[in-house]
Enzyme design. Structure first.
Site, PDB file in Angstrom:
ATOM      1  CG  ASP A  23      -0.231   0.273   2.505  1.00  0.00           C
ATOM      2  OD1 ASP A  23       0.962  -0.037   2.592  1.00  0.00           O
ATOM      3  OD2 ASP A  23      -0.865   0.791   3.434  1.00  0.00           O
ATOM      4  CD  GLU A  24       4.771   3.676   2.977  1.00  0.00           C
ATOM      5  OE1 GLU A  24       3.888   3.642   3.866  1.00  0.00           O
ATOM      6  OE2 GLU A  24       5.971   3.701   3.212  1.00  0.00           O
TER       7      GLU A  24
END
Length: 401
Positions: free
Chosen positions: A128-129
């Site tokens: 998610d990053e």
DNA sequence: AAGCAGAGGTAAGGTCTC
DNA sequence: CCAAGAGACCTTACCTCT
């Protein structure tokens, strides 16, 4: 990405919008957690029940922890890595859903490809990053990067329906901190000249890489803010934290970071581990432990084969009922991805560890990885075995050494 | 022959991140 | 009484080779 795992579930179940939703827990599937239609004919209109309304709550959430909580749930003080039972106490009305890894991965690929279409220099930092290098992107410097950040946010939302928060700064260190300033769905620009006013008042724990241990140690030494850290003598820091960490702490406190955005990398190790539903005794639960152990080895082997890697360092990890952990490893002369070889070597490692306490977790790891194709090339083998020359004979015909 | 430094590998434990 | 899973990287110790 903002509350990524939870946001992915909200796309599927929009009726949960605004409610406290918590992702994580034990090994339940979503069907276990969804109340089916009353006549039992199927999931016509799924009804979600608050976690507190589950009979046998402990069986549902097991010994799991929270992966993600929606912002509504965070109001109740629940958050990532918190035990699920504690979360249920803090927020009994929470809707608890398991992680759908396939769906999460699908959206992960989707938002990342959206980014690379706009800005190709991107570094993965988990599902998610990411870090993005704006330097050579046309328009990447306009309004300090805000224009490009807005474009990326909008493109991701249009493609996925998901929001994200973006920090833009002269380097990765400051960009990471900046990304926290305007959550969710925000943009924050940090310039070098903002160091004193914006960064120095923050707690040292806001630095990516200073975790609970270093934070505590710094606090005990009277260093709380990043500004205080910046004021320390590098030699003094090196004396307390070691040469490399001490020097690094001083550098980052001054906002200095010249690490590049790395677009490609090779895995170093692959592992599988599992926490048992109850603590197991090495002797009394030998059979069950043996099954779990073999299964972990087979799953690591499968992961290696699927991704095309072999490794020569085989390791085990176990966690006792008192939460202390022990690891053992052994390096083979040649790398492998074979389940039986891994099982045998890991078994030898297991013999070197004390087994007087009950166990709560067991893990198997393969490290010192090389790509299978590279290994075959360097071993003087043809890079592609022909048909009928399977590298993995039927395990039932192969003795376990 | 003995001693030492530096490089590199192995092993164990720990920290940090998402 | 509660505390996942996966992976990267660091430190320290010890060993071998040159």
């Amino acid at each position: 990405m903002d509350a990524f795992f939870a946001s992915v579930e909200l796309l599927r179940y929009p009726q949960l919008k605004g409610l406290p939703v918590v992702i994580g827990g034990g090994r339940r599937t979503v069907d276990d957690l969804l109340l089916q239609s009353p006549d039992g004919s199927g999931p016509r209109e799924p009804r979600f029940i608050p976690v507190a309304d589950f009979p046998l709550l402990k069986d549902y959430v097991g010994r799991g922890v929270i992966t993600t909580a929606t912002y509504a749930a965070r109001q109740f003080g629940v958050g990532s890595a918190m035990g699920m039972m504690k979360a249920a106490r803090l927020c009994p009305q929470a809707i608890v859903l398991p992680v759908d890894f396939d769906e999460v991965r699908r959206f992960s690929r989707l938002f990342k490809s959206t980014i690379t279409e706009i800005a190709p220099v991107m570094q993965d930092r988990g599902v998610d990053e990411v870090y993005i290098d704006f330097t050579d992107v046309p328009g990447g410097q306009r309004e300090g990067g805000r224009v490009l950040a807005r474009l990326i946010q909008k493109s991701i939302f249009d493609r996925t329906g998901l929001t994200c928060s973006i920090g833009v700064a002269p380097n990765r260190l400051l960009a990471k901190m900046a990304s926290e300033f305007n959550k969710p769905n925000g943009i924050s620009i940090v310039y070098e000249s903002d160091l004193q006013a914006t960064i120095w008042p923050l707690n040292v724990r806001k630095i990516n890489g200073i975790g609970p241990k270093a934070g505590e140690k710094l606090a005990a030494l009277g260093v709380h803010t990043i500004g205080e850290l910046a004021a320390q003598d590098p030699q003094w820091l090196m004396g307390h934290f070691g040469k490399s960490t001490g020097a690094w702490m001083h550098r980052v406190a001054w906002g200095r970071d010249d690490s590049p955005v790395v677009t490609e990398s090779e895995p170093v190790s692959m592992s599988r581990e599992t926490t048992f539903e109850r603590d197991l005794h090495a002797v009394r639960d030998k059979a069950e432990l043996g099954r779990i152990f073999t299964d972990l080895c087979q799953r690591v082997a499968q992961d290696l084969q699927r991704k095309g890697y072999v490794g020569k360092t085989i390791g085990i990890k176990l966690r006792y009922d008192d939460f202390k952990t022990a690891t053992r490893d052994h390096t083979l002369p040649a790398p492998t991805d074979d389940a039986a070889t891994i099982r045998h070597t890991a078994g030898l490692c297991l013999k070197r560890v004390p087994l007087d306490r009950r166990l709560r977790l067991l893990g198997v790891r393969v490290g010192a990885l090389v790509r299978l194709s590279d290994h075959l090339a360097s071993a003087g083998e043809p890079p592609c075995a022909g048909p009928g020359t399977a590298r993995h004979p039927d395990p039932h015909t192969v003795p376990l050494f």
